[in-house]
Design a protein around this motif. Structure first.
Motif, PDB file in Angstrom:
ATOM      1  N   MET A   1       0.851  -1.169   0.000  1.00  0.00           N
ATOM      2  CA  MET A   1       0.000   0.000   0.000  1.00  0.00           C
ATOM      3  C   MET A   1       0.898   1.233   0.000  1.00  0.00           C
ATOM      4  SD  MET A   1      -3.219   0.859   2.443  1.00  0.00           S
ATOM      5  CE  MET A   1      -2.438   1.044   3.997  1.00  0.00           C
ATOM      6  N   LYS A   2       0.708   2.081  -0.982  1.00  0.00           N
ATOM      7  CA  LYS A   2       1.537   3.267  -1.119  1.00  0.00           C
ATOM      8  C   LYS A   2       1.085   4.337  -0.130  1.00  0.00           C
ATOM      9  CE  LYS A   2       3.374   6.362  -4.591  1.00  0.00           C
ATOM     10  NZ  LYS A   2       3.450   6.687  -6.004  1.00  0.00           N
ATOM     11  N   GLN A   3       2.054   5.003   0.486  1.00  0.00           N
ATOM     12  CA  GLN A   3       1.763   6.082   1.426  1.00  0.00           C
ATOM     13  C   GLN A   3       1.837   7.412   0.689  1.00  0.00           C
ATOM     14  OE1 GLN A   3       0.776   5.814   4.624  1.00  0.00           O
ATOM     15  NE2 GLN A   3       0.735   3.608   4.263  1.00  0.00           N
ATOM     16  N   TYR A   4       0.849   8.254   0.905  1.00  0.00           N
ATOM     17  CA  TYR A   4       0.796   9.554   0.257  1.00  0.00           C
ATOM     18  C   TYR A   4       0.935  10.654   1.289  1.00  0.00           C
ATOM     19  CZ  TYR A   4      -0.791   7.250  -3.967  1.00  0.00           C
ATOM     20  OH  TYR A   4      -0.867   6.447  -5.077  1.00  0.00           O
ATOM     21  N   ARG A   5       1.650  11.709   0.876  1.00  0.00           N
ATOM     22  CA  ARG A   5       1.707  12.927   1.691  1.00  0.00           C
ATOM     23  C   ARG A   5       0.544  13.808   1.266  1.00  0.00           C
ATOM     24  NH1 ARG A   5       6.535  15.833   0.099  1.00  0.00           N
ATOM     25  NH2 ARG A   5       6.306  14.759  -1.874  1.00  0.00           N
ATOM     26  N   VAL A   6       0.077  14.656   2.168  1.00  0.00           N
ATOM     27  CA  VAL A   6      -1.065  15.520   1.862  1.00  0.00           C
ATOM     28  C   VAL A   6      -0.646  16.973   2.032  1.00  0.00           C
ATOM     29  CG1 VAL A   6      -3.437  16.106   2.434  1.00  0.00           C
ATOM     30  CG2 VAL A   6      -2.666  13.745   2.647  1.00  0.00           C
ATOM     31  N   ASP A   7      -0.792  17.736   0.967  1.00  0.00           N
ATOM     32  CA  ASP A   7      -0.470  19.155   0.969  1.00  0.00           C
ATOM     33  C   ASP A   7      -1.520  19.919   1.787  1.00  0.00           C
ATOM     34  OD1 ASP A   7       1.359  21.148  -0.517  1.00  0.00           O
ATOM     35  OD2 ASP A   7      -0.656  21.990  -0.844  1.00  0.00           O
ATOM     36  N   GLU A  67       4.568  15.047  -7.797  1.00  0.00           N
ATOM     37  CA  GLU A  67       5.775  14.409  -7.268  1.00  0.00           C
ATOM     38  C   GLU A  67       5.536  12.947  -6.882  1.00  0.00           C
ATOM     39  OE1 GLU A  67       7.151  16.820  -4.030  1.00  0.00           O
ATOM     40  OE2 GLU A  67       7.062  18.647  -5.223  1.00  0.00           O
ATOM     41  N   ASP A  68       4.613  12.274  -7.521  1.00  0.00           N
ATOM     42  CA  ASP A  68       4.290  10.854  -7.348  1.00  0.00           C
ATOM     43  C   ASP A  68       3.690  10.456  -6.006  1.00  0.00           C
ATOM     44  OD1 ASP A  68       4.939  10.065  -9.912  1.00  0.00           O
ATOM     45  OD2 ASP A  68       7.043   9.744  -9.406  1.00  0.00           O
TER      46      ASP A  68
END
Length: 190
Positions: A1-7, A67-68
């Protein structure tokens, strides 16, 4: 499971556009990304920022990722044109204000499809009747036969004829259901 950053911008837009509480916004966006589908790339109309577009169809949310792994912003997706039958996700009313020209084209094309399917149905119905006649003749011959070899041969022919009858009957049922679906589909617009 890919982890995403949140702006922080995405958090603000989630609060504004999706009505999510601030403390839940970042986590909610990460969860939406886990079931979102990649749609394509997008560049900012002001130039500069290039992002990937993801749609979460179930939640009706469009997410832009840069940025992926950085969720930059979110949008509510526009409602679809018409509901998809049997799909609980989409619940908008069907289009009722089509121009008369489009209604006429839809009606004409659907009528042509139905006529074509009815011809196929008529041909298959004749084949069913002929197969019934063949089965009846075989049953009569079997009743008249006395030799075991002849009865075995006739039984084999009866089995083959019954399989052919079942195949033709399946085609008839498929065409009937197709005609009904065409009629139902067009009735919503015409």
């Amino acid at each position: 499971m890919k982890q995403y950053r949140v702006d922080p911008h995405a958090v603000k837009r989630a609060i504004e556009r999706l009505g999510i509480a601030e403390r839940h916004a970042a986590n909610h966006l990460r969860q939406l990304m886990q079931t979102a589908y990649y749609v394509g790339d997008k560049t900012s109309r002001y130039g500069g920022i290039r992002g990937k577009v993801f749609d979460n169809v179930k939640a009706r949310v469009r997410i832009i990722v840069i940025e992926d792994d950085l969720i930059k912003t979110v949008y509510k997706m526009a409602d679809p044109l018409a509901p998809i039958e049997g799909n609980p996700i989409v619940s908008t009313p069907p289009i009722t204000d089509l121009p008369d020209e489009l209604k006429a084209v839809l009606k004409r094309k659907s009528d042509a499809l139905i006529v074509r399917r009815n011809r196929e149905l008529r041909s298959l119905t004749i084949q069913l009747a002929e197969k019934n006649l063949e089965l009846a003749q075989l049953e009569l011959n079997r009743a008249r036969a006395r030799a075991h070899k002849i009865i075995a041969v006739i039984d084999a022919k009866i089995d083959i004829a019954k399989k052919e009858y079942a195949t033709i009957n399946e085609k008839v049922d498929a065409i009937k259901s197709e005609i009904k679906s065409i009629e139902k589909g067009v009735a919503a617009y015409v």
